[in-house]
Design an enzyme around this catalytic site. Structure first.
Site, PDB file in Angstrom:
ATOM      1  N   ASN A  10       0.872  -1.176   0.000  1.00 57.00           N
ATOM      2  CA  ASN A  10       0.000   0.000   0.000  1.00 57.00           C
ATOM      3  C   ASN A  10       0.908   1.225   0.000  1.00 57.00           C
ATOM      4  O   ASN A  10       1.551   1.513   1.012  1.00 57.00           O
ATOM      5  CB  ASN A  10      -0.893  -0.030   1.254  1.00 57.00           C
ATOM      6  N   TRP A  11       0.948   1.906  -1.124  1.00 54.49           N
ATOM      7  CA  TRP A  11       1.893   3.025  -1.255  1.00 54.49           C
ATOM      8  C   TRP A  11       1.358   4.309  -0.607  1.00 54.49           C
ATOM      9  O   TRP A  11       2.065   5.320  -0.573  1.00 54.49           O
ATOM     10  CB  TRP A  11       2.219   3.275  -2.733  1.00 54.49           C
ATOM     11  N   LYS A  12       0.145   4.293  -0.160  1.00 54.70           N
ATOM     12  CA  LYS A  12      -0.476   5.465   0.490  1.00 54.70           C
ATOM     13  C   LYS A  12      -0.279   6.727  -0.372  1.00 54.70           C
ATOM     14  O   LYS A  12      -0.241   6.620  -1.591  1.00 54.70           O
ATOM     15  CB  LYS A  12       0.081   5.644   1.901  1.00 54.70           C
ATOM     16  N   HIS A  95      -9.360   0.584   4.873  1.00 51.16           N
ATOM     17  CA  HIS A  95      -8.071   0.810   5.543  1.00 51.16           C
ATOM     18  C   HIS A  95      -8.304   1.691   6.773  1.00 51.16           C
ATOM     19  O   HIS A  95      -9.143   2.599   6.743  1.00 51.16           O
ATOM     20  CB  HIS A  95      -7.075   1.478   4.581  1.00 51.16           C
ATOM     21  N   GLU A  97      -6.800   4.128   7.963  1.00 48.02           N
ATOM     22  CA  GLU A  97      -6.676   5.585   7.754  1.00 48.02           C
ATOM     23  C   GLU A  97      -7.945   6.133   7.111  1.00 48.02           C
ATOM     24  O   GLU A  97      -8.364   7.260   7.389  1.00 48.02           O
ATOM     25  CB  GLU A  97      -5.421   5.873   6.905  1.00 48.02           C
ATOM     26  N   GLU A 167      -5.342  -5.632  10.180  1.00 43.48           N
ATOM     27  CA  GLU A 167      -4.337  -4.613  10.458  1.00 43.48           C
ATOM     28  C   GLU A 167      -4.651  -3.950  11.801  1.00 43.48           C
ATOM     29  O   GLU A 167      -5.485  -3.033  11.865  1.00 43.48           O
ATOM     30  CB  GLU A 167      -4.353  -3.553   9.356  1.00 43.48           C
ATOM     31  N   GLY A 173       2.303   1.747  10.782  1.00 44.99           N
ATOM     32  CA  GLY A 173       3.200   2.902  10.684  1.00 44.99           C
ATOM     33  C   GLY A 173       3.843   3.278  12.006  1.00 44.99           C
ATOM     34  O   GLY A 173       4.430   4.358  12.135  1.00 44.99           O
ATOM     35  N   SER A 213       3.495  -2.669  10.224  1.00 47.20           N
ATOM     36  CA  SER A 213       4.948  -2.631  10.418  1.00 47.20           C
ATOM     37  C   SER A 213       5.646  -3.935  10.009  1.00 47.20           C
ATOM     38  O   SER A 213       6.583  -4.386  10.657  1.00 47.20           O
ATOM     39  CB  SER A 213       5.297  -2.249  11.857  1.00 47.20           C
ATOM     40  N   GLY A 235       4.964   1.204   4.676  1.00 47.61           N
ATOM     41  CA  GLY A 235       6.265   1.861   4.519  1.00 47.61           C
ATOM     42  C   GLY A 235       7.301   1.066   3.737  1.00 47.61           C
ATOM     43  O   GLY A 235       7.965   1.599   2.836  1.00 47.61           O
TER      44      GLY A 235
END
Ligand code: PEP
Length: 250
Positions: A10-12, A95, A97, A167, A173, A213, A235
């Site tokens: 997931n490149w966000k 997700h 976020e 998650e 993160g 992570s 990340g």
């Protein structure tokens, strides 16, 4: 039961179009020795370019979200029809976020699931608890609510390609990873919930990814767990050598 591994990045909100294409070039060095499904989720702006750059690799390309309407006066939103139009085949929904920053409730997500299924997008559906919820002993209650209400109204047949990503919010993160045992216990509980909701056959076949992570030095132990079928990586999916090592976990 053997389930095909699924390794997703997931490149966000990272990478220009050019950077995205360069990253795909770097990922071509992975051997994919575990014969995993490999998925990347760039920003909407890079979807078409990443689809083109991925030609011949077998990489699945995903949007990080989509709206539930097909078109209309919804400034800034991107519909599943538009996602499909880029050549992307997958979409991440729910997700944490999106849930915490952009108001994606279980009810909104249920509409997004309907829209994505309607347009034949494969959904990676994210669930997970906050630290407070875990410490309050509410992990399973929260996840069950996310599954029951987010996937409400759909049959096992309609959801046959669905992928679940567990998650824990406290591990995303933050550098804090769930232990392999914590991941296994929660994945097993999720599989049991899905058996109740959608039947044992569905639950036995569905792939459940761990996210939070994940990195080169913890992926092997996490992937060794019976109910962990893959990983969703934030990340560490932005650096080709690191993500390649995750793809080629031992
Ligand atoms: C994610 O964004 O889904 C994620 C798991 O991020 P990270 O790997 O950076 O914790």
């Amino acid at each position: 039961m053997s389930r095909k591994p699924f390794i997703a990045g997931n490149w966000k909100m990272h990478n220009t179009v050019e950077e995205s294409v360069n990253l795909i070039e770097g990922l071509k060095a992975a051997k994919n020795k575990n014969n995993a499904d490999i998925m990347v989720a760039p920003s909407f702006t890079s979807l078409s370019a990443v689809v083109r750059a991925s030609a011949g690799t077998g990489f699945k390309v995903a949007a990080q979200d989509c709206y539930y309407e097909d078109k209309g006066a919804f400034t800034s939103q991107v519909s599943p029809v538009q996602v499909k139009g880029t050549g992307a085949t997958h979409v991440i929904l729910g997700h944490s976020e999106r849930r915490s920053l952009f108001g994606d409730t279980n009810e909104v997500l249920n509409k997004k699931v309907a829209a994505a299924l309607n347009h034949g997008l494969v959904i990676v559906f994210c669930v997970g608890e906050t630290l407070e919820q875990r410490e309050g002993g509410k992990t399973e209650e929260v996840i069950k609510d996310q599954l029951v209400n987010g996937l409400k109204g759909f049959s096992a047949e309609q959801l046959k390609d669905l992928v679940i990503a567990y998650e824990p919010v406290w591990a995303i993160g933050t550098g804090k990873t769930a232990t392999p045992e914590q991941a296994q216990d929660t994945h097993k509980a999720i599989r049991a919930m899905l058996a109740e909701q959608l039947g044992k056959e569905f639950a036995d076949g569905v792939r459940i990814l761990y996210g939070g992570s994940v990195k080169a030095d913890n992926v092997d132990a996490i992937m060794a767990k019976e109910d962990v079928d893959g990983v969703l990586v934030g990340g560490q999916s932005l650096i080709a050598e690191k993500f390649n090592r995750i793809i080629d976990y031992n």
